[in-house]
Design an enzyme around this catalytic site. Structure first.
Site, short mmCIF file in Angstrom:
data_model
loop_
_atom_site.label_atom_id
_atom_site.label_comp_id
_atom_site.label_asym_id
_atom_site.label_seq_id
_atom_site.Cartn_x
_atom_site.Cartn_y
_atom_site.Cartn_z
N ARG A 30 -3.04 17.52 -4.58
CA ARG A 30 -4.06 17.96 -5.44
C ARG A 30 -4.77 19.62 -4.46
NH1 ARG A 30 -6.99 13.58 -8.51
NH2 ARG A 30 -6.92 12.67 -5.75
N GLY A 90 2.74 -4.94 -1.86
CA GLY A 90 2.55 -3.53 -0.80
C GLY A 90 3.81 -4.37 0.27
N GLU A 137 -13.10 -0.53 -3.34
CA GLU A 137 -13.49 0.94 -2.93
C GLU A 137 -14.66 0.50 -3.83
OE1 GLU A 137 -11.24 3.46 -2.59
OE2 GLU A 137 -9.55 1.58 -2.62
N LYS A 146 0.53 -6.27 -11.85
CA LYS A 146 1.56 -6.94 -10.68
C LYS A 146 2.10 -8.23 -11.12
CE LYS A 146 -0.77 -4.95 -6.87
NZ LYS A 146 -1.66 -5.30 -5.92
#
Length: 430
Positions: A48, A136, A192, A207
């Protein structure tokens, strides 16, 4: 003999994971070529913000036109690590249409539109691999859909979000409250700035949908997954758990019904015995416990997030897809032949830990026990403490359905001796 013409790879996204994918492709180029049977070449990187300096990536490979990149026609594999639904969905289907296979880490998209993406891959004779979408670096997707393909999986239960496990582990080990533990997770970079997707269970639910679909050969979408966050878990809940010899984890649980006729998928906090392998999973690590007919009990453990661990899973898929490309073959696609119905949460049967605030006077326990009996919920243990006219009553049930427990709690709230329901938590892993 190694083929000299390189396989060309387009990378969509160059953030934390994408930059690690590019780095490993460069630093391990010779090893990757030897394992695949041909060199792999980074042919383009869609981003981006093209002005950002990206170490190790030539500026002439960087583009903001992701659509043009996947339409080139000479791209063998597209690696998608931008996340979200759009434009990722359109870019992936466009890649298939123009001859590329796809490696993705996009759990949200796969949970919502996995069936359509698999159909597009099959229609165009291409691969769709997504090991990095769940847990992961932990090898999990491929063992479920390949190594255990000859077995019957009955249950998949695990910790699939590192942020929530870090918070709950901190609450357990230090006695901290939820907000204090969240603040520490944020300061350390585990959470976050907006942790909603993690702490409210959205990430784990996506998930769970993917895991249930693979484990039970049934299409399970995100909307099929019951979701309950962990923001209401308190230090008092952990004290109660310790009194039972348990701890608390945010679990993703996918189960086949006892009669084999349906499946369930759910995400919620739960007490688990300290003797269970998942109880010892600390910090930001992930672990998934699988139960099957022939293999028995298996556990997969490791780092569930981060640039390098997630890139490891992406590169593993890239090697597999490139090998398939060289051999003119494709790997396993969607297996949804079983088409089992997904039961609602009300049908789920488990144990419950209920903490009630009650009046400290004779007859309260008898009233409460009568309500449980009237709703067909059997009591395992009861613990009562009282002082100055107020008391707490902790009830642990035998296995009961979620629907029957809900009816019981509603009736309890109608008793004049019950001041309130302090907490309700499921007990798993027994």
């Amino acid at each position: 003999m190694m083929r000299t013409r390189p396989l060309k790879v387009a990378l969509l996204g160059c953030g934390v994971v994408g930059s690690e994918v590019a780095r490993i492709m460069t630093t391990h180029a010779d090893d990757l070529a030897a394992r695949i049977g041909a060199p792999v070449e980074l042919a383009g990187v869609a981003v981006r913000r093209p002005s950002k300096v990206r170490e190790g990536i030539p500026a002439d490979l960087v583009t903001t036109d992701a659509t043009a990149l996947v339409k080139r026609g000479d791209i063998d594999v597209v690696v998608e690590v931008i996340g979200g639904i759009e434009p990722a969905r359109t870019l992936i289907t466009t890649a298939f249409e123009h001859g590329a296979s796809v490696v993705s880490a996009n759990k949200a998209l796969l949970a919502q539109d996995g069936a359509a993406l698999h159909a597009a891959a099959e229609e165009n004779g291409r691969d769709l691999y997504y090991e990095a979408a769940v847990a992961g670096a932990i090898p999990l997707i491929r063992p479920l859909r390949e190594s255990l393909a000859g077995d019957k999986i009955n249950r998949v239960m695990g910790i699939v979000n590192g942020t929530t496990n870090f918070i709950l582990d901190k609450m357990d080990s230090t006695g901290a409250g939820y907000q204090e533990a969240l603040d520490e997770a944020t300061a350390l970079g585990y959470a976050e700035a907006d942790p909603t997707a993690d702490v409210e269970g959205f990430d784990a639910a996506a998930k769970a949908a993917i895991l249930a679909g693979i484990a039970f050969h049934t299409r399970v979408r995100l909307d099929d997954v019951y979701r309950e966050g962990m923001t209401e878990v308190t230090a008092a809940d952990f004290r109660s758990a310790k009194e039972m010899g348990c701890t608390i984890k945010l679990l993703a649980i996918c189960e086949r019904a006892a009669d084999g006729g349906s499946v369930t998928a759910r995400v919620h906090p739960a007490m688990i015995p300290l003797s269970h392998p998942l109880a010892s999973v600390r910090g930001a690590y992930n672990a998934v416990f699988v139960e099957s007919d022939a293999a028995g009990q298996l556990m997969f453990y490791g780092p569930g997030a981060g640039g390098a661990p997630t890139a490891s899973a992406v590169l593993g898929d890239l090697v597999a897809v490139c090998r398939n490309r060289l051999n003119g073959a494709t790997g396993p696609g969607e297996s949804a032949y079983a088409a089992l119905p997904v039961s609602p949460m009300g049908d789920v049967v488990t144990r419950y830990h209920i903490s009630l605030d009650v009046a400290d006077k004779p007859g309260v326990l008898a009233q409460v026990a009568t309500v449980f009996a009237e709703h067909g919920v059997s009591i395992d243990t009861v613990r009562q403490q009282g002082k100055d006219g107020e008391a707490s009553l902790v009830v642990v049930t035998h296995r009961a359905s979620d629907a029957s427990l809900s009816g019981t709690v509603e009736a309890l709230r109608g008793l004049d001796t019950v001041r309130g329901v302090a907490s309700i938590m499921r007990v798993e892993g027994e």
